[in-house]
Design an enzyme around this catalytic site. Structure first.
Site, PDB file in Angstrom:
ATOM      1  N   HIS A  55      -7.510  -5.440  -1.455  1.00 38.08           N
ATOM      2  CA  HIS A  55      -6.296  -4.711  -1.084  1.00 38.08           C
ATOM      3  C   HIS A  55      -5.314  -5.602  -0.330  1.00 38.08           C
ATOM      4  O   HIS A  55      -4.113  -5.494  -0.491  1.00 38.08           O
ATOM      5  CB  HIS A  55      -6.669  -3.498  -0.230  1.00 38.08           C
ATOM      6  CG  HIS A  55      -5.550  -2.523  -0.055  1.00 38.08           C
ATOM      7  ND1 HIS A  55      -4.918  -1.912  -1.114  1.00 38.08           N
ATOM      8  CD2 HIS A  55      -4.930  -2.051   1.064  1.00 38.08           C
ATOM      9  CE1 HIS A  55      -3.983  -1.103  -0.661  1.00 38.08           C
ATOM     10  NE2 HIS A  55      -3.960  -1.173   0.648  1.00 38.08           N
ATOM     11  N   ASP A  98      -9.004  -4.762  -5.930  1.00 38.92           N
ATOM     12  CA  ASP A  98      -8.626  -3.841  -4.848  1.00 38.92           C
ATOM     13  C   ASP A  98      -9.757  -2.856  -4.585  1.00 38.92           C
ATOM     14  O   ASP A  98     -10.226  -2.179  -5.495  1.00 38.92           O
ATOM     15  CB  ASP A  98      -7.349  -3.092  -5.242  1.00 38.92           C
ATOM     16  CG  ASP A  98      -6.687  -2.383  -4.077  1.00 38.92           C
ATOM     17  OD1 ASP A  98      -7.419  -1.890  -3.190  1.00 38.92           O
ATOM     18  OD2 ASP A  98      -5.448  -2.297  -4.050  1.00 38.92           O
ATOM     19  N   SER A 156       0.837  -1.191   0.000  1.00 36.92           N
ATOM     20  CA  SER A 156       0.000   0.000   0.000  1.00 36.92           C
ATOM     21  C   SER A 156       0.882   1.255   0.000  1.00 36.92           C
ATOM     22  O   SER A 156       1.610   1.488  -0.954  1.00 36.92           O
ATOM     23  CB  SER A 156      -0.955  -0.044   1.191  1.00 36.92           C
ATOM     24  OG  SER A 156      -1.959   0.931   1.077  1.00 36.92           O
TER      25      SER A 156
END
Length: 817
Positions: free
Chosen positions: A774, A740, A667
């Site tokens: 994610h 995601d 991330s």
């Protein structure tokens, strides 16, 4: 079922064919074992300290499970077959244990192949409730704590699309549930033929919105969302009897009053927004009698499409309705006094109002907040605690409030960045309504539990007693080396009896009962086995060092089992996640403890110590902007300086080979990785998972950057690896979940960045994991991810050319080589 593996697209710029790995791959056994090992159970303890529920967790789902149908509507991902969340992680079984030394007793009466969620103790803690998800519905169960016998309650099918679908009634004889409406009919067909264009309009009003994912896009989406999110609030007795409360609607919350006479509901309604998720849709808040009749509509707020994109921003109008826990039936709520805009000057940002049953009078102001109101922790008729926060200054206020007079005085005025001054969380108890309130001891004292206990010597959790009258605190106990012990719950505040967990680097956490008054040896109550005994022996050390500007930094160093410094420096893997600070002193505080268990998770970097690497895990990457300075104005310089300092410390200790260092992150850590490769020569290779690389695609702010692209275009451009793709020549592995759902990290970010890097001849590889969000959950996905990471590090870091055969990378500088 068709094979799904064709969706795994793997690319390389060095004469490798697209899809050169046509199937999911298996990493070396030491890494694979981290995925296939059984999960350590969780626990839940009653407030009296008499019983513990042991929660047995399911293993990672398979890719076949992950590929089940899913709808993505209004910022929510749901399973249309069950009317619950998609891709949920379930419990597979429950056990009850009488504390401190009773035997474990499996809960009986569970369905075969149980998928359990939402475990809750009853108000009197003689029962536990939970749900079971079948192929087509979510059902409610209750288990008797004394016997362990469980049974299904009624025949109702619950709707968990918008969160926990039930709550206990205060008398413990039933529930308020959100149920699928009886006779709702078939789902509306998805329309493939539009009736016309989708239109959005703005007439001169400014508003900024983050780049939300999974929003509604057209009238067909509206119908689908309305169908699956609609629920009927009902009172459900333990005997299965049901009573409808109000009309069916898109219910985001339903909670009984402490005395059980009323139900507070929140209902989303049309017109829906195509700009924001469901929690910003128009919202109607109402109070009903338990017999189902409407008592009062408290508020009907419009869609909140223009809330300032800032942690200090807030919706306009009344918000956050809730019951007071300490009285029979009083609702309180918050309302911004600055239009919700942190840029407006205001002495009072929020006000809090209360309304007593039967809700016919005028709301009474009970609190005025200098910053954003964070909430109350209720105690009794003389004591409550109120919290406020202001992100821009990192200010945190805690005040003691007298509910008789609503007079308030400050207890704690501190920066929440300052981990060393965190007083901890106050102990609570269950009152006569079964609600949690402050556990006020004689002489106005509170037990405070601090599960982190940050200090200059590392994290050392502690328990203290705080006197509300004098404002003085006395430490009762603190974790001592060579163990890491953390307070979990207070079992008896007067006798100073706690439930704690203990761990050491080679000893996984287990639960203990500790008596602070008697100062006796803690009594062990669980015996969870070491989750990966084959990986014992990995060495762990907390490093402390400084970067060039004097900011103190830390990192956790992991070394392979049996490694000795005489063996020479090792190839190294650095893993980090940057964090912004307004204070260099706070940024330099020590983080972590060398006495904690070696959690060798597949999601981080520590696992690669098993592959012969020195791992610099959780390396400090603080981005500091003190006073009027913004942290990101010098992001690149601070980023590179922090990474260089970590490598130099490892070199100084003789364990890091500066010519064989890789870097990675997930991330915002992926974003960091791409920038480090763009702006330095410190690394041989990088691994970036689920990142964002083009900040013009998040123009209204990102992470903790609150300025828009148009206010700080140079910052956005400098910090965007995509805009600087021509500078980056170091090999980079990009991994991203195809589904995601995180704000800003669209899969397109990795796809476009890969294309840009490829166009400049960089060595790069893009791996898109089918059905993954994610974070990655399917067993096949996680195993393949580890295979990709290990292969990349093996090729470009561990087996990099020896020092001197090419230009050294162990120095800071531009990315061109």
């Amino acid at each position: 079922m068709k094979k799904l593996l064709f969706g795994l697209l793997l690319f390389s710029s060095h004469a490798m064919l697209a899809q050169d790995a046509a199937t999911y791959q298996m990493p070396p056994k030491a890494l694979a074992d981290l995925v296939t090992v059984a999960s350590t159970p969780g626990v839940s303890v009653d407030s009296k300290g008499q019983y513990m529920v042991i929660l047995e967790r399911a293993a990672n789902p398979t890719i076949a499970e992950l590929s089940q149908p899913e709808l993505r509507l209004a910022g929510v991902r749901l399973n249309p077959a069950t009317n619950g969340p998609s891709r949920a992680q379930y419990l597979t079984g429950l056990k009850l244990k009488k504390l401190p030394t009773g035997t474990e007793m499996a809960v009986t009466g569970l369905p075969a192949e149980a998928q359990l969620s939402y475990v809750q103790w009853s108000p009197d803690e003689t029962k536990i409730a939970f749900t079971n998800t079948t192929d087509g519905r979510i059902e409610l169960y209750v288990a008797d704590v004394a016997t362990g016998a469980a049974r299904r309650v009624g025949s109702v099918a619950l709707n968990a699309v918008l969160g926990t679908p039930y709550n206990w009634l205060p008398d413990g004889q039933g529930f308020i549930v959100r149920a699928i409406p009886t006779g709702r009919g078939a789902a509306p067909a998805v329309s493939r033929v539009p009736a016309g264009p989708t239109v959005q309009q703005n007439l001169g009003r400014s508003g900024q919105a983050p780049t939300y994912q999974d929003l509604l896009k057209n009238p067909s989406d509206d119908k689908q969302f309305n169908y699956y999110a609609t629920a009927q609030v009902m009172r459900l007795g333990l005997d299965g009897q049901m009573k409808a409360i109000g009309q069916p609607g898109i219910i985001t919350g339903a909670q009984s009053s402490p005395d059980g006479r009323f139900v507070l509901t929140e209902t989303v309604h049309a017109p829906f927004s195509y700009l924001v998720p469901v929690y910003r849709f128009p919202l109607r808040t109402e109070v009903f009698n338990m017999d189902g009749t409407l008592v009062k509509m408290l508020a009907d707020t419009p869609a909140q499409e223009n809330v300032p994109y800032s942690p200090d921003g807030a919706p306009t109008g009344p918000r956050d309705y809730a019951w007071r826990n300490d009285v029979p039936a009083t609702v309180y709520y918050t309302e911004a006094q600055d239009g919700g805009d942190p840029k407006q000057k205001a002495e009072i940002r929020d006000k809090v109002f209360a309304l007593d049953a039967p809700f016919g009078g005028q709301p009474k102001e009970i609190y005025a907040a200098q910053y954003r109101f964070g909430g109350f922790e209720w105690g009794d008729d003389k004591v409550a605690l109120a919290t406020e926060r202001w992100w821009q200054s990192r200010k945190s206020l805690t005040k003691i409030v007298n509910p008789r007079t609503w007079q308030a005085s400050t207890l704690f005025d501190r920066s929440y960045e300052d981990r060393y001054t965190d007083p901890g969380q106050p102990d609570t108890r269950r009152n006569q309504y079964g609600r949690d309130v402050l556990n006020l001891l004689p002489n106005g004292e509170l037990l405070m539990l601090n599960g982190t206990g940050a200090s200059t010597t590392g994290d050392r959790p502690f328990v203290s007693v705080f006197n509300l009258n004098t404002g003085k605190s006395q430490e009762l106990w603190r974790s001592q080396a060579p163990r890491f012990e953390r307070p979990v719950a207070v079992l008896d505040a007067k006798k100073r009896v706690l439930l704690t967990t203990q761990e050491q680097p080679d000893e996984n956490p287990n639960y203990y009962i500790r008596n602070l008054a008697k100062r006796s040896a803690p009594q062990r109550v669980t015996n969870f086995p070491h989750p990966y005994p084959q990986l014992k022996g990995i060495q762990k050390e907390q490093l402390r060092y400084k970067r060039a500007d004097g900011v103190e930094l830390t990192a956790m160093l992991y070394l392979p089992a049996g490694y000795k410094k005489e063996d020479g420096p090792l190839p190294t893997f650095l893993w980090a996640y940057p964090a912004e600070f307004k204070s260099a002193a706070a940024a330099g505080q020590v983080n972590g403890s060398p006495y904690q268990f070696n959690r060798i998770s597949y999601s981080g970097a520590a696992a690669f110590a098993t592959m012969g690497y020195a791992v610099l895990d959780n390396a400090s990457i603080p981005i500091v902007g003190e006073g009027s300075k913004e942290p990101n104005d010098t992001y690149v310089q601070q980023l590179v300086s922090s990474a260089q300092a970590a490598i130099e410390e490892g070199v100084r200790r003789g364990v890091v080979d500066p010519n064989r260092v890789g870097v990675g992150g997930h991330s915002y850590g992926a974003f960091m990785t791409a920038n480090l490769l763009s702006y330095s020569k410190l690394f041989r290779a990088g691994i970036a998972r689920s990142g964002a690389y083009n900040r013009t695609l998040t123009p209204f702010g990102f992470q903790n950057e609150q300025r828009t692209y148009w206010q700080a275009p140079e910052v956005y451009s400098t910090m965007s690896p995509f805009q600087n793709a021509d500078k980056m020549k170091t090999p980079l592995l990009l991994i991203h979940g195809e589904a995601d759902n995180n704000t800003g990290t669209f899969p397109m970010q990795s796809e476009r960045y890969y294309t840009a890097l490829k166009s400049f001849g960089a060595s790069t590889r893009l791996v898109l994991l089918p059905y993954e969000s994610h974070g990655y959950t399917a067993k096949e996905s996680v195993l393949h991810m580890l295979w990709e990471m290990n292969s990349w590090l093996d090729k470009f870091v561990k087996n990099a050319p020896a020092a001197g055969t090419e230009k050294s990378v162990g120095q800071a500088g531009s990315g061109s080589k």
